[in-house]
Design a protein around this motif. Structure first.
Motif, PDB file in Angstrom:
ATOM      1  N   THR A 330       0.867  -1.172   0.000  1.00 13.67           N
ATOM      2  CA  THR A 330       0.000   0.000   0.000  1.00 13.67           C
ATOM      3  C   THR A 330       0.906   1.225   0.000  1.00 13.67           C
ATOM      4  N   ILE A 331       0.326   2.404  -0.114  1.00 13.19           N
ATOM      5  CA  ILE A 331       1.133   3.616  -0.115  1.00 13.19           C
ATOM      6  C   ILE A 331       1.914   3.761   1.193  1.00 13.19           C
ATOM      7  N   LYS A 332       1.390   3.207   2.294  1.00 19.32           N
ATOM      8  CA  LYS A 332       2.076   3.314   3.583  1.00 19.32           C
ATOM      9  C   LYS A 332       3.167   2.265   3.758  1.00 19.32           C
ATOM     10  N   THR A 333       2.962   1.086   3.197  1.00 20.10           N
ATOM     11  CA  THR A 333       3.943   0.011   3.370  1.00 20.10           C
ATOM     12  C   THR A 333       4.966  -0.064   2.235  1.00 20.10           C
ATOM     13  N   PHE A 334       4.750   0.689   1.151  1.00 18.32           N
ATOM     14  CA  PHE A 334       5.599   0.546  -0.028  1.00 18.32           C
ATOM     15  C   PHE A 334       7.077   0.849   0.249  1.00 18.32           C
ATOM     16  N   PRO A 335       7.439   1.954   0.944  1.00 21.61           N
ATOM     17  CA  PRO A 335       8.871   2.189   1.214  1.00 21.61           C
ATOM     18  C   PRO A 335       9.516   1.055   2.001  1.00 21.61           C
ATOM     19  N   LEU A 336       8.821   0.529   3.011  1.00 20.94           N
ATOM     20  CA  LEU A 336       9.356  -0.570   3.803  1.00 20.94           C
ATOM     21  C   LEU A 336       9.559  -1.812   2.940  1.00 20.94           C
ATOM     22  N   LEU A 376      11.577   9.146  -1.465  1.00 16.93           N
ATOM     23  CA  LEU A 376      11.556   8.173  -0.372  1.00 16.93           C
ATOM     24  C   LEU A 376      11.742   6.758  -0.910  1.00 16.93           C
ATOM     25  N   THR A 377      11.149   6.485  -2.054  1.00  7.60           N
ATOM     26  CA  THR A 377      11.307   5.172  -2.679  1.00  7.60           C
ATOM     27  C   THR A 377      12.758   4.933  -3.072  1.00  7.60           C
ATOM     28  N   ILE A 378      13.370   5.964  -3.638  1.00  7.30           N
ATOM     29  CA  ILE A 378      14.779   5.851  -4.040  1.00  7.30           C
ATOM     30  C   ILE A 378      15.669   5.554  -2.837  1.00  7.30           C
ATOM     31  N   MET A 379      15.448   6.253  -1.732  1.00  6.04           N
ATOM     32  CA  MET A 379      16.283   6.044  -0.550  1.00  6.04           C
ATOM     33  C   MET A 379      15.979   4.710   0.123  1.00  6.04           C
ATOM     34  N   ALA A 380      14.730   4.271   0.073  1.00  5.81           N
ATOM     35  CA  ALA A 380      14.398   2.941   0.607  1.00  5.81           C
ATOM     36  C   ALA A 380      15.149   1.877  -0.174  1.00  5.81           C
ATOM     37  N   PHE A 381      15.186   2.035  -1.474  1.00  5.91           N
ATOM     38  CA  PHE A 381      15.918   1.105  -2.335  1.00  5.91           C
ATOM     39  C   PHE A 381      17.410   1.192  -2.041  1.00  5.91           C
ATOM     40  N   THR A 382      17.918   2.409  -1.870  1.00  2.00           N
ATOM     41  CA  THR A 382      19.350   2.617  -1.616  1.00  2.00           C
ATOM     42  C   THR A 382      19.783   1.981  -0.309  1.00  2.00           C
ATOM     43  N   TRP A 383      19.002   2.183   0.746  1.00  3.16           N
ATOM     44  CA  TRP A 383      19.346   1.584   2.040  1.00  3.16           C
ATOM     45  C   TRP A 383      19.236   0.063   1.983  1.00  3.16           C
ATOM     46  N   GLY A 384      18.258  -0.460   1.268  1.00  2.00           N
ATOM     47  CA  GLY A 384      18.141  -1.912   1.113  1.00  2.00           C
ATOM     48  C   GLY A 384      19.335  -2.486   0.385  1.00  2.00           C
ATOM     49  N   GLY A 422      18.779  -3.351  10.448  1.00  2.00           N
ATOM     50  CA  GLY A 422      17.564  -3.516   9.659  1.00  2.00           C
ATOM     51  C   GLY A 422      16.329  -3.028  10.391  1.00  2.00           C
ATOM     52  N   ILE A 423      16.262  -3.308  11.690  1.00  2.00           N
ATOM     53  CA  ILE A 423      15.137  -2.823  12.501  1.00  2.00           C
ATOM     54  C   ILE A 423      15.122  -1.297  12.538  1.00  2.00           C
ATOM     55  N   THR A 428      12.447   3.497  10.596  1.00  2.00           N
ATOM     56  CA  THR A 428      12.443   4.873  10.070  1.00  2.00           C
ATOM     57  C   THR A 428      11.401   5.034   8.958  1.00  2.00           C
ATOM     58  N   PHE A 429      11.360   4.060   8.051  1.00  2.00           N
ATOM     59  CA  PHE A 429      10.389   4.160   6.948  1.00  2.00           C
ATOM     60  C   PHE A 429       8.951   4.007   7.438  1.00  2.00           C
ATOM     61  N   ILE A 430       8.767   3.206   8.476  1.00  2.00           N
ATOM     62  CA  ILE A 430       7.433   3.074   9.048  1.00  2.00           C
ATOM     63  C   ILE A 430       6.978   4.398   9.648  1.00  2.00           C
ATOM     64  N   ILE A 431       7.890   5.070  10.360  1.00  2.00           N
ATOM     65  CA  ILE A 431       7.567   6.374  10.982  1.00  2.00           C
ATOM     66  C   ILE A 431       7.278   7.425   9.904  1.00  2.00           C
TER      67      ILE A 431
END
Length: 433
Positions: A330-336, A376-384, A422-423, A428-431
């Motif tokens: 969903t839009i809220k869970t997508f970055p995570l 935010l998506t780019i940084m979520a991907f980068t951190w992963g 990882g936690i 951070t993305f959840i917040i």
């Protein structure tokens, strides 16, 4: 925590294969998954592997140059003396760990190649002056490798005009990704956690100390008069000229406001500094020889991972896996989920730019359809992409080569750090959402 860490260390020591064998095992896993899940034939998968083998030669050369220029800079007298001076500030194992973590983390933030070598050299200096469990010290030096700083390839690619996804997402400046306030706060938070985790580790009863084997940059001693070829090779003129030429180019770009911080300019900056700080071309090339030795694992294994990427891409495995994640987002869970998805795929394709070229378009299209924030998506991907480097020996090879250890010696500690970091990143993305 101590019992969990000790258990992890024992398991890794017993079962983790060498980085090269691991690459072969991962190749076999993807080969089988392509046949069983993606309904591809064995010869077709072999063809995908062969087609992919050479796809990342250019990017692989950039990675080798990032390591080489960072290594050579770390081997300059001024940098080595600074690291040795830092080592003398530590009197206890905990002080040695804390200083090593903070310094290597900062160096990783500036440039992963420089951080890897500087961290290893500092760990060796610490190991020479303080009685500390050396594998623990080297693991602490590598723990900061997950940090995403100015040399992070994905945000730099997206911030570079003409990148392959510009028509779809445009230019996303680093002020919205790397230098956003939340990302800076996360970076500082991870440093605090990293220091706390390793300071909580107790020294084992059987401490493994550093085996002294100093890498020396040989300087040729001449008796009598030098001929011209020897004189020019040991003169400062060639490296000074080339270093100033590279520095002039960079300065001119900055003055004219056309400077862009990307992989190529990072390589050029470290090349210029290395040339200017080494005393002559002979010294520079001797350091480069050691750097190439440290990079041998990347040189040999990068094409293997390119072959894995070829199989995953052409067989549709990346698409199948990514779509499975996207289907429940969903839009809220997508970055995570983007973070977790990138972390899993990174284990098979340990190349930020290469992975982004394959998986990035899928994730960004999904972000657009869901209305998720592109930055935010780019940084979520980068951190992963950086997160699972902690348990992927591929990127630890240069550091391990300098330190004189194997992946088995440090990965037990890093498995636990993977979970803790990882936690923190996922939280951070959840917040944020």
């Amino acid at each position: 925590m101590e019992k969990i860490t000790n258990f992890s260390v024992r398991i890794v020591q017993k079962y983790l294969p060498s980085a090269f064998v691991l690459a072969v095992i991962l190749t076999a896993i993807i080969f089988v998954l392509g046949i069983t899940i993606a309904d591809q034939g064995p010869m077709t998968m072999a063809g995908y592997w062969g087609d992919g083998f050479s796809k990342l030669f250019k990017f692989g050369m950039q990675m080798v140059l990032v390591l080489l220029t960072g290594y050579v800079l770390a081997m300059t007298p001024i940098i080595k003396n600074a690291l040795n001076a830092l080592a003398k500030q530590a009197n206890t194992p905990k002080q040695a760990l804390a200083i090593t973590i903070v310094v290597s983390f900062i160096c990783y933030y500036l440039n992963w190649g420089f951080g890897m070598v500087a961290g290893a050299i500092l760990a060796r200096a610490m190991g020479s002056s303080v009685k500390v469990h050396f594998p623990l010290l080297v693991a602490a030096a590598y723990g900061g490798e997950l940090v995403r700083g100015p040399s992070s390839s994905i945000p730099l690619i997206i911030a570079t005009p003409g990148h392959f996804m510009e028509d779809a997402i445009g230019i996303v400046p680093v002020s919205q990704t790397l230098y956003s306030s939340w990302n800076i706060a996360l970076t500082i938070g991870l440093l605090v956690l990293l220091v706390a985790f390793f300071l909580l580790q107790k020294q084992p009863k059987d401490i493994i100390v550093l085996e002294e084997k100093e890498e020396i940059i040989e300087t040729k001693v001449f008796e009598g008069k030098m001929c011209f070829s020897d004189w020019i090779e040991h003169s400062r003129i060639p490296t000074l000229f080339l270093g100033l030429l590279a520095a002039s180019y960079i300065i001119n770009k900055i003055i004219s406001d056309t400077f862009s911080l990307n992989l190529n300019t990072m390589i050029l900056i470290f090349l210029a500094l290395g040339l200017l700080l080494h005393k002559n071309s002979a010294s520079y090339l001797n350091a480069a020889e050691l750097a190439v030795k440290a990079a041998r694992g990347i040189i040999v294994q990068f094409p293997l991972y390119a072959g894995i990427a070829g199989m995953m891409t052409n067989a549709g495995l990346v698409t199948i896996f990514s779509n499975a994640i996207i289907s429940v987002a969903t839009i809220k869970t997508f970055p995570l989920l983007t973070f977790l998805c990138a972390g899993i795929v990174n284990f098979f394709i340990p190349s930020g730019g290469g992975q982004w070229a394959i998986q990035g378009p899928i994730m960004m299209e999904a972000a657009y359809n869901l209305g998720a924030d592109p930055a935010l998506t780019i940084m979520a991907f980068t951190w992963g992409d950086g997160w699972t480097n902690q348990i992927q020996p591929f990127w630890a090879l240069p550091l391990l080569s300098v330190a004189g250890l194997s992946a088995r010696d440090i990965m037990g500690y890093l498995v636990i750090w993977l979970g803790i970091s990882g936690i923190a990143i996922a939280g951070t993305f959840i917040i944020l959402m």
